[in-house]
Design a protein around this motif. Structure first.
Motif, PDB file in Angstrom:
ATOM      1  N   ASP A   1      20.027   3.287  11.488  1.00  0.00           N
ATOM      2  CA  ASP A   1      20.110   2.162  11.082  1.00  0.00           C
ATOM      3  C   ASP A   1      18.589   1.063  10.633  1.00  0.00           C
ATOM      4  N   GLU A   2      19.399   0.805   8.737  1.00  0.00           N
ATOM      5  CA  GLU A   2      18.236   0.724   7.995  1.00  0.00           C
ATOM      6  C   GLU A   2      17.773  -0.931   8.316  1.00  0.00           C
ATOM      7  N   VAL A   3      19.401  -2.220   8.303  1.00  0.00           N
ATOM      8  CA  VAL A   3      18.981  -3.012   8.303  1.00  0.00           C
ATOM      9  C   VAL A   3      18.134  -3.899   9.823  1.00  0.00           C
ATOM     10  N   ALA A   4      18.394  -2.688  10.845  1.00  0.00           N
ATOM     11  CA  ALA A   4      17.476  -3.781  12.145  1.00  0.00           C
ATOM     12  C   ALA A   4      16.030  -3.338  12.440  1.00  0.00           C
ATOM     13  N   SER A   5      16.400  -1.297  11.270  1.00  0.00           N
ATOM     14  CA  SER A   5      14.805  -1.039  11.449  1.00  0.00           C
ATOM     15  C   SER A   5      13.363  -2.490  10.573  1.00  0.00           C
ATOM     16  N   ILE A   6      14.017  -2.314   9.501  1.00  0.00           N
ATOM     17  CA  ILE A   6      13.516  -3.553   8.797  1.00  0.00           C
ATOM     18  C   ILE A   6      12.351  -4.953   9.264  1.00  0.00           C
ATOM     19  N   GLU A   7      13.485  -5.875  10.316  1.00  0.00           N
ATOM     20  CA  GLU A   7      13.059  -6.389  10.999  1.00  0.00           C
ATOM     21  C   GLU A   7      11.749  -5.985  11.560  1.00  0.00           C
ATOM     22  N   VAL A   8      12.093  -4.980  12.499  1.00  0.00           N
ATOM     23  CA  VAL A   8      11.204  -3.832  13.647  1.00  0.00           C
ATOM     24  C   VAL A   8       9.337  -3.816  12.554  1.00  0.00           C
ATOM     25  N   ILE A   9      10.535  -3.045  11.718  1.00  0.00           N
ATOM     26  CA  ILE A   9       8.837  -2.412  11.016  1.00  0.00           C
ATOM     27  C   ILE A   9       7.846  -4.151  10.005  1.00  0.00           C
ATOM     28  N   ASN A  10       9.080  -5.389  10.413  1.00  0.00           N
ATOM     29  CA  ASN A  10       7.711  -6.303  10.203  1.00  0.00           C
ATOM     30  C   ASN A  10       7.044  -6.610  10.833  1.00  0.00           C
ATOM     31  N   ASN A  11       7.559  -6.789  12.589  1.00  0.00           N
ATOM     32  CA  ASN A  11       7.238  -6.813  13.731  1.00  0.00           C
ATOM     33  C   ASN A  11       5.758  -6.522  13.816  1.00  0.00           C
ATOM     34  N   ILE A  12       6.176  -5.426  13.547  1.00  0.00           N
ATOM     35  CA  ILE A  12       4.615  -4.159  14.055  1.00  0.00           C
ATOM     36  C   ILE A  12       3.766  -4.584  12.047  1.00  0.00           C
ATOM     37  N   GLY A  13       4.269  -4.862  11.399  1.00  0.00           N
ATOM     38  CA  GLY A  13       3.540  -5.342  10.130  1.00  0.00           C
ATOM     39  C   GLY A  13       2.386  -6.638  11.062  1.00  0.00           C
ATOM     40  N   ASP A  14       3.178  -7.355  11.107  1.00  0.00           N
ATOM     41  CA  ASP A  14       2.280  -8.580  11.986  1.00  0.00           C
ATOM     42  C   ASP A  14       1.139  -8.512  13.719  1.00  0.00           C
ATOM     43  N   ILE A  15       1.766  -7.245  13.946  1.00  0.00           N
ATOM     44  CA  ILE A  15       0.700  -6.617  15.229  1.00  0.00           C
ATOM     45  C   ILE A  15      -0.634  -6.524  14.635  1.00  0.00           C
ATOM     46  N   LEU A  16      -0.450  -5.217  13.469  1.00  0.00           N
ATOM     47  CA  LEU A  16      -1.383  -5.163  12.640  1.00  0.00           C
ATOM     48  C   LEU A  16      -2.816  -5.663  12.351  1.00  0.00           C
ATOM     49  N   ARG A  17      -1.822  -6.780  11.780  1.00  0.00           N
ATOM     50  CA  ARG A  17      -2.630  -8.251  10.791  1.00  0.00           C
ATOM     51  C   ARG A  17      -3.003  -8.610  12.189  1.00  0.00           C
ATOM     52  N   LYS A  18      -2.801  -9.437  13.192  1.00  0.00           N
ATOM     53  CA  LYS A  18      -3.264  -9.458  14.132  1.00  0.00           C
ATOM     54  C   LYS A  18      -3.996  -9.054  14.763  1.00  0.00           C
ATOM     55  N   THR A  19      -4.273  -7.855  14.932  1.00  0.00           N
ATOM     56  CA  THR A  19      -5.459  -6.877  15.523  1.00  0.00           C
ATOM     57  C   THR A  19      -6.280  -6.577  14.595  1.00  0.00           C
ATOM     58  N   GLY A  20      -5.950  -7.138  13.005  1.00  0.00           N
ATOM     59  CA  GLY A  20      -7.672  -7.254  12.312  1.00  0.00           C
ATOM     60  C   GLY A  20      -7.046  -5.441  11.193  1.00  0.00           C
ATOM     61  N   LYS A  21      -5.999  -4.879  11.253  1.00  0.00           N
ATOM     62  CA  LYS A  21      -5.573  -3.762  10.466  1.00  0.00           C
ATOM     63  C   LYS A  21      -4.396  -3.994   9.504  1.00  0.00           C
ATOM     64  N   TYR A  22      -5.970  -5.292   8.009  1.00  0.00           N
ATOM     65  CA  TYR A  22      -4.906  -5.095   7.580  1.00  0.00           C
ATOM     66  C   TYR A  22      -3.933  -4.178   6.795  1.00  0.00           C
ATOM     67  N   GLU A  23      -4.794  -3.489   6.177  1.00  0.00           N
ATOM     68  CA  GLU A  23      -4.105  -2.466   5.083  1.00  0.00           C
ATOM     69  C   GLU A  23      -3.205  -1.710   6.073  1.00  0.00           C
ATOM     70  N   GLN A  24      -3.136  -1.362   7.169  1.00  0.00           N
ATOM     71  CA  GLN A  24      -2.095  -0.941   7.737  1.00  0.00           C
ATOM     72  C   GLN A  24      -0.952  -1.698   7.635  1.00  0.00           C
ATOM     73  N   GLY A  25      -1.457  -2.912   7.884  1.00  0.00           N
ATOM     74  CA  GLY A  25      -0.356  -4.157   8.802  1.00  0.00           C
ATOM     75  C   GLY A  25       0.650  -4.205   7.320  1.00  0.00           C
ATOM     76  N   ILE A  26      -0.042  -4.125   5.375  1.00  0.00           N
ATOM     77  CA  ILE A  26       0.000  -4.029   4.504  1.00  0.00           C
ATOM     78  C   ILE A  26       1.294  -2.924   4.055  1.00  0.00           C
ATOM     79  N   GLN A  27       0.422  -1.653   4.845  1.00  0.00           N
ATOM     80  CA  GLN A  27       1.857  -0.730   4.481  1.00  0.00           C
ATOM     81  C   GLN A  27       2.378  -1.013   4.983  1.00  0.00           C
TER      82      GLN A  27
END
Length: 550
Positions: free
Chosen positions: A227-253
């Motif tokens: 289910d790629e459509v549902a996966s997109i939103e979850v991946i975006n949420n993971i990027g938010d978490i990484l960005r909020k914890t200071g892991k900017y490069e991983q969040g951008i990935q």
């Protein structure tokens, strides 16, 4: 004697075989209907207007065949399509009709599912109390039928409702209850959404490690089901978490991964979201060119979404109008058919009475026939008059809409004119003040006192409120909904803050804003900083972008 005993046995076997054939035929028909409704659901996501027309035809056929089960599902799916398109009143009407059909049919599972959908609708209409009531009714019905899957869905919905009210303990309780229920029935896919909900709650509470773990669980399950459509939103949420914890490069990935999947699936909503997240990430890394690029992409996709939704809404409204018109026509034809049936029966009755009772009764019946014909013509005239009134009302509404649009354009022109007058007035006063200050510096004592008085008058004119009142009145008329949202967002804003926000809303640059407010650029920066704090903007969020998006 022996033959007599054998025949009932053969008859019994025949009846059993016949019943089995009926049962299998009904089951096969139900499976075919289920597949057909799944196709309608997929079509409704891409072409809601076409799906609505097909469902309307299916509903009419089900009503004609007295198939309450199919008719109820058609009504429910039409309600879901209207809900997805934002037509909540029409959606509620379909749901209520489906509720009546399911209640009559006695199907508790479908009735509970319909109550759940109405609960979601009331939630989006800010009626959380009504949502709770409907969820509880649906849950009690699912418990009666021992429908674990339905119970799990309701648990998740109640947990989500508690989350939106910041009652996180209750939200955790129901989400975990839903997770446990899905686990009991082995529904791996249902657990994915619950893990996603749990990740969102942990993120609200700043428990980023737990939030990351939940989102990862959800993503793994979605990938197992492709289910790629549902996966997109979850991946975006993971990027938010990484960005909020200071892991900017991983969040951008992660955001890049979401962007790639969104392009593949042509999902404009997620494209806009992933570009916005990429812009935030690059901004935090001080890579401003990349941040600007992705924020502009996000704005572009948002405009495409708005344009596409406008086209879809127009087409969908046309379909609703045509459906209502067709329903009225069908009603009219049915009435005519019933009238014709009554008329035919009356004619047959009259003929029989004429044969039996003679010429006298025949003449009386002819009079009745004439009266019936006159009545039919009167009904037709009344109907034509009603239709003409309806067409006139429709034209009046269209004229009113055009008038309101012209008034809005006029108010926008007035707002621009007031803004321009304010700028020119303050620029002229600024020029005069600078000139007079230069004359004072020349130290001509016979003019100095007079010049200072003129400068004082000009300073006082900077605070003149008449132009501001005209500007504020025009702005409120053009941007009333914007001001309402702004008041909901913060209740600490002063009149000076409202002025600054209004000038930012009309896209004025800093130099003109400083001139209008009669302050320096440094004072303007201080005012913007204080305004950001009152609006609770996070570091990296752009004030002008926030105001434009509000």
């Amino acid at each position: 004697m022996t033959n007599f005993l054998v025949r009932p046995a053969h008859l019994l076997a025949f009846l059993c075989s016949f019943l089995l054939i009926l049962i299998n035929t009904a089951a096969y028909a139900q499976i075919e209907n289920s597949k057909q409704f799944e196709k309608f659901q997929l079509l409704g996501q891409q072409h809601p207007d076409s799906a609505l027309i097909l469902l309307k035809k299916q509903h009419a056929k089900a009503v004609q065949d007295n198939d309450n089960h199919t008719a109820g599902i058609c009504l429910q799916q039409m309600g879901q399509i209207c809900f997805n398109q934002g037509h909540y009143a029409q959606a509620l009407d379909f749901y209520l009709h489906a509720d009546k059909v399911f209640g009559t049919d006695g199907n508790k599972d479908l009735l509970a599912e319909n109550l759940s959908k109405m609960g979601i609708l009331y939630y989006y209409n800010k009626r959380s109390d009504k949502s709770f009531q409907l969820y509880k009714k649906a849950l009690s019905l699912y418990k009666i039928t021992n429908n674990k899957h339905g119970q799990a869905e309701i648990f998740g919905a109640i947990g989500h409702l508690y989350e939106k009210h910041h009652r996180y303990d209750s939200s955790f309780y129901y989400q975990r209850l839903a997770l446990k229920t899905y686990n009991q029935i082995g529904d791996n896919y249902g657990q994915a959404k619950i893990y996603e909900n749990l990740g969102s709650i942990h993120e609200d509470l700043a428990n980023y490690d737990s939030s990351y773990t939940c989102f990862k669980h959800s993503l793994e399950i979605y990938r197992q089901h492709h289910d790629e459509v549902a996966s997109i939103e979850v991946i975006n949420n993971i990027g938010d978490i990484l960005r909020k914890t200071g892991k900017y490069e991983q969040g951008i990935q992660q955001s890049r991964m979401a962007f790639t999947l969104s392009l593949k699936n042509n999902n404009l909503y997620q494209l806009a979201a992933s570009c916005r997240d990429l812009g935030k990430g690059f901004q935090l890394m001080n890579r401003l060119d990349s941040a600007y690029h992705y924020l502009e992409l996000s704005r572009k996709y948002s405009l495409e979404i708005y344009s596409q939704e406008s086209l879809n809404q127009t087409a969908f409204l046309q379909v609703l109008y045509d459906m209502d018109k067709k329903s009225n026509e069908i009603t009219r034809l049915n009435n005519i058919r019933k009238t014709n049936q009554i008329f035919t029966i009356a004619v047959i009755t009259i003929v029989i009475l004429v044969i039996i009772l003679g010429l006298v009764i025949f003449s009386r019946q002819r009079l009745k026939m004439h009266d019936a014909r006159v009545l039919a013509e009167q009904d037709k005239s009344i109907f034509e008059a009603q239709r003409a009134v309806m067409e006139l009302d429709l034209k009046n509404k269209q004229l009113q809409e055009e008038s309101l649009k012209q008034q809005l354009d006029l108010k926008g022109q007035e707002l621009s004119a007031h803004t321009l007058n304010l700028i020119k007035n303050n620029q002229l006063l600024e020029s005069m003040r600078n000139t007079l200050q230069d004359m004072v510096k020349d130290d001509k004592r016979d003019q100095k006192k007079q010049m200072q008085q003129i400068i004082q008058q000009i300073n006082q004119s900077f605070n003149h409120e008449q132009h501001w009142k005209e500007f504020t009145t025009a702005f409120e008329q053009v941007h009333q909904s914007f001001l309402d949202k702004l008041k909901q967002h913060s209740s600490e804003l002063t009149s000076a803050d409202i002025r600054l926000i209004a000038l930012l809303k009309v896209n004025m640059d800093s130099k003109d804003i400083a001139g209008l407010l009669g302050i320096s650029n440094d004072s303007l920066r201080v005012a913007r900083y204080r305004l950001r704090k009152k609006l609770n903007l996070e570091q990296g969020d752009n004030l002008s972008t926030f105001i434009q998006a509000l």
